[in-house]
Design an enzyme around this catalytic site. Structure first.
Site, PDB file in Angstrom:
ATOM      1  N   TYR A  20       0.859  -1.189   0.000  1.00 46.81           N
ATOM      2  CA  TYR A  20       0.000   0.000   0.000  1.00 46.81           C
ATOM      3  C   TYR A  20       0.890   1.232   0.000  1.00 46.81           C
ATOM      4  O   TYR A  20       1.847   1.313   0.770  1.00 46.81           O
ATOM      5  CB  TYR A  20      -0.891  -0.005   1.240  1.00 46.81           C
ATOM      6  CG  TYR A  20      -1.783   1.213   1.387  1.00 46.81           C
ATOM      7  CD1 TYR A  20      -2.801   1.466   0.476  1.00 46.81           C
ATOM      8  CD2 TYR A  20      -1.614   2.105   2.448  1.00 46.81           C
ATOM      9  CE1 TYR A  20      -3.633   2.579   0.624  1.00 46.81           C
ATOM     10  CE2 TYR A  20      -2.439   3.211   2.606  1.00 46.81           C
ATOM     11  CZ  TYR A  20      -3.450   3.448   1.681  1.00 46.81           C
ATOM     12  OH  TYR A  20      -4.271   4.541   1.835  1.00 46.81           O
TER      13      TYR A  20
ATOM     14  N   ASP B 292       9.132   2.664  -0.117  1.00 48.61           N
ATOM     15  CA  ASP B 292       8.091   3.292   0.680  1.00 48.61           C
ATOM     16  C   ASP B 292       8.296   2.827   2.116  1.00 48.61           C
ATOM     17  O   ASP B 292       7.947   1.705   2.468  1.00 48.61           O
ATOM     18  CB  ASP B 292       6.703   2.913   0.153  1.00 48.61           C
ATOM     19  CG  ASP B 292       5.593   3.586   0.967  1.00 48.61           C
ATOM     20  OD1 ASP B 292       5.895   4.151   2.040  1.00 48.61           O
ATOM     21  OD2 ASP B 292       4.429   3.525   0.533  1.00 48.61           O
TER      22      ASP B 292
ATOM     23  N   LYS C 140       4.336   8.408   9.234  1.00 44.57           N
ATOM     24  CA  LYS C 140       4.075   7.772  10.519  1.00 44.57           C
ATOM     25  C   LYS C 140       5.068   8.186  11.620  1.00 44.57           C
ATOM     26  O   LYS C 140       4.896   9.245  12.189  1.00 44.57           O
ATOM     27  CB  LYS C 140       3.937   6.262  10.323  1.00 44.57           C
ATOM     28  CG  LYS C 140       2.713   5.971   9.415  1.00 44.57           C
ATOM     29  CD  LYS C 140       2.279   4.536   9.310  1.00 44.57           C
ATOM     30  CE  LYS C 140       0.935   4.450   8.596  1.00 44.57           C
ATOM     31  NZ  LYS C 140       0.914   3.816   7.297  1.00 44.57           N
TER      32      LYS C 140
HETATM   33  C1  LIG Z   1       0.317   4.350   5.994  1.00 43.12           C
HETATM   34  C2  LIG Z   1       1.037   4.158   4.721  1.00 43.12           C
HETATM   35  C3  LIG Z   1       0.926   5.048   3.646  1.00 43.12           C
HETATM   36  C4  LIG Z   1      -0.066   6.175   3.642  1.00 43.12           C
HETATM   37  O1  LIG Z   1       0.194   7.099   4.639  1.00 43.12           O
HETATM   38  P1  LIG Z   1      -1.000   8.082   5.137  1.00 43.12           P
HETATM   39  O2  LIG Z   1      -0.326   8.994   6.096  1.00 43.12           O
HETATM   40  O3  LIG Z   1      -2.038   7.192   5.732  1.00 43.12           O
HETATM   41  O4  LIG Z   1      -1.508   8.784   3.925  1.00 43.12           O
HETATM   42  C5  LIG Z   1       1.736   4.868   2.552  1.00 43.12           C
HETATM   43  N1  LIG Z   1       2.606   3.846   2.492  1.00 43.12           N
HETATM   44  C6  LIG Z   1       2.731   2.945   3.485  1.00 43.12           C
HETATM   45  C7  LIG Z   1       3.733   1.864   3.375  1.00 43.12           C
HETATM   46  C8  LIG Z   1       1.937   3.060   4.630  1.00 43.12           C
HETATM   47  O5  LIG Z   1       2.047   2.145   5.601  1.00 43.12           O
END
Ligand SMILES: *Cc1c(COP(=O)(O)O)cnc(C)c1O
Length: 426
Positions: A143, A238, A266
């Site tokens: 994601y 990511d 995060k």
């Molecule tokens: C949480 C997450 C996102 C999206 O971040 P948001 O702050 O919720 O928009 C993108 N990539 C990864 C790997 C994530 O865990």
């Protein structure tokens, strides 16, 4: 007694779609009423009935120090008194940028934004702008936020372009997104052999936390790096979830691989809306105002959020922080495995730093399809059993779990005992 969570859920559903501002919070996968959280401290939060839970989601990763860490609270309170937002640059943004770059050696420059979605979307645009290419490669089960081009699942057949996973995303918008199976070397080779000269970037969660917890094998991660280099594509890690979570240097530190671009979120905001993306100077200078790739944000580098992030990074940089966190997380995972084994239940689990995953099967899955073979009913029974016993894990079987520095040995032991009790009654 009236259940206050039920009352709040009813009120919420009248005014907010599904009663929540992010879908997974709705308990749709596991059923039941979402808990409305009133307050949090350390390793715990309390719902609207004042019931206490040991928190293993930690706001989906950011709360690595636990809730209400005194040094972070102090930094935020001080920042708030100096103003909420200026829309003009501040010294604290430089400090945070310097702190991030010092800890992630693959990054020479960084841009701060407000969410992981925004950071991943911007990194993607930058990769396309810098390479002058269109095609992007992603993996099923990873994601990267909810930007249009990334809401896509594999089409039928090997190395095909994907189909949108959301209404409102026209097929044309994802026609340049190749979706491959995670850890499938053959598909990876095939994709680059067929499309290599058109590939702008390959984006990956090198330790995936959005299909529970699945590691890229070292050979797979290495091959991603080699193929990107060979074909002039950018490798994007990511690390919104793994950055400062699986270790002080992220998944790239764990795997010993240098990506071209890194996406963070995060933990770097410590619970405030803050995310970032960065990489080599020559690529980052393609961004506006220096270069032709446009990207902007009214609240980017917000002074309160940067204060929260800086204070958090300072705490996690202290010697021994990750060793202690990893040990505690490992104790949880080993304890859960032992409890399941003692009760004869199929189970396996894995962790890195303060992130973990467990599976109601004997093998550790290598890809999304295997994760999704999990017995839903069994998972939901475990989830609700734990919830009743005051342990809050992610309300979906495809999400990772998080341990914070505030979790005590007693919290871990209580969690293992609760799980064993549920396994016994199966
Ligand atoms: C949480 C997450 C996102 C999206 O971040 P948001 O702050 O919720 O928009 C993108 N990539 C990864 C790997 C994530 O865990």
């Amino acid at each position: 007694m009236t259940d206050q969570n039920d009352l709040l859920f009813e009120r919420a559903r009248a005014v907010i779609p599904g009663g929540v501002n992010s879908p997974v919070r709705a308990f749709k996968a596991v059923g039941g009423t979402p808990r409305f959280i009133q307050r949090a401290q350390g390793a715990y939060f309390w719902d609207a009935n004042d019931k206490r839970y040991i928190d293993y989601i930690g706001s989906w990763g950011p709360m690595i120090l636990g809730h209400g860490h005194p040094a972070v609270v102090e930094a935020v309170q001080k920042a708030v008194l100096e103003g909420f937002s200026y829309g003009a640059p501040t010294e604290r943004e430089i400090e945070l940028a310097e702190a991030i770059l010092a800890l992630v050696p693959s990054m020479e420059m960084v841009r701060l934004v407000s969410s992981g979605t925004e950071a991943a979307m911007s990194a993607l645009r930058l990769a396309r702008g810098a390479t002058g290419r269109k095609t992007i490669v992603k993996f099923e089960g990873c994601y990267h936020g909810h930007a249009d081009a990334l809401l896509v699942k594999a089409g039928s057949g090997l190395a095909t372009f994907g189909n949108p996973t959301s209404a409102g995303v026209p097929p044309e918008v994802v026609q340049h997104t190749l979706v491959l199976e995670y850890n499938n070397l053959q598909q990876l080779e095939e994709a680059f052999a067929l499309h290599g000269k058109d590939i702008a970037c390959l984006m990956i969660e090198a330790i995936a936390g959005n299909m529970n917890f699945v590691r890229a094998t070292p050979a797979f991660a290495k091959r991603c790096r080699e193929l990107c280099t060979q074909h002039g594509a950018l490798l994007i890690f990511d690390e919104v979830m793994t950055g400062f979570r699986v270790g002080l240097h992220g998944a790239q530190g764990v795997l010993g691989i240098t990506p071209d671009l890194t996406v963070l979120g995060k933990v770097i905001g410590g619970g405030m809306p803050l995310a970032a993306f960065g990489g080599p100077r020559a690529i980052m200078e393609q961004l506006a105002p220096l270069g032709p790739v446009y990207q902007a944000g009214t609240l980017s580098g917000n002074p309160v959020a940067t204060a929260c992030g800086l204070a958090t990074l300072k705490e996690i940089s202290k010697p021994g922080f990750y060793e202690a966190l990893a040990k505690k997380t490992r104790t949880l995972v080993d304890g859960l495995k032992a409890a399941a084994a003692a009760e004869g239940q199929p189970f396996n689990a894995d962790s890195e730093g303060g992130m973990f995953g467990f599976f109601l099967m004997n093998e550790l899955p290598q890809n999304y399809a295997t994760v999704m073979t999990t017995d839903n009913a069994q998972f939901n029974a475990l989830f609700h059993g734990l919830l009743d016993r005051g342990v809050y894990i992610a309300p979906a079987l495809y999400e990772a779990g998080f341990v914070s520095a505030a979790h005590s040995e007693d919290d871990i032991a209580a969690t293992i005992a609760a799980a064993r009790d549920i396994f016994r009654k199966r």
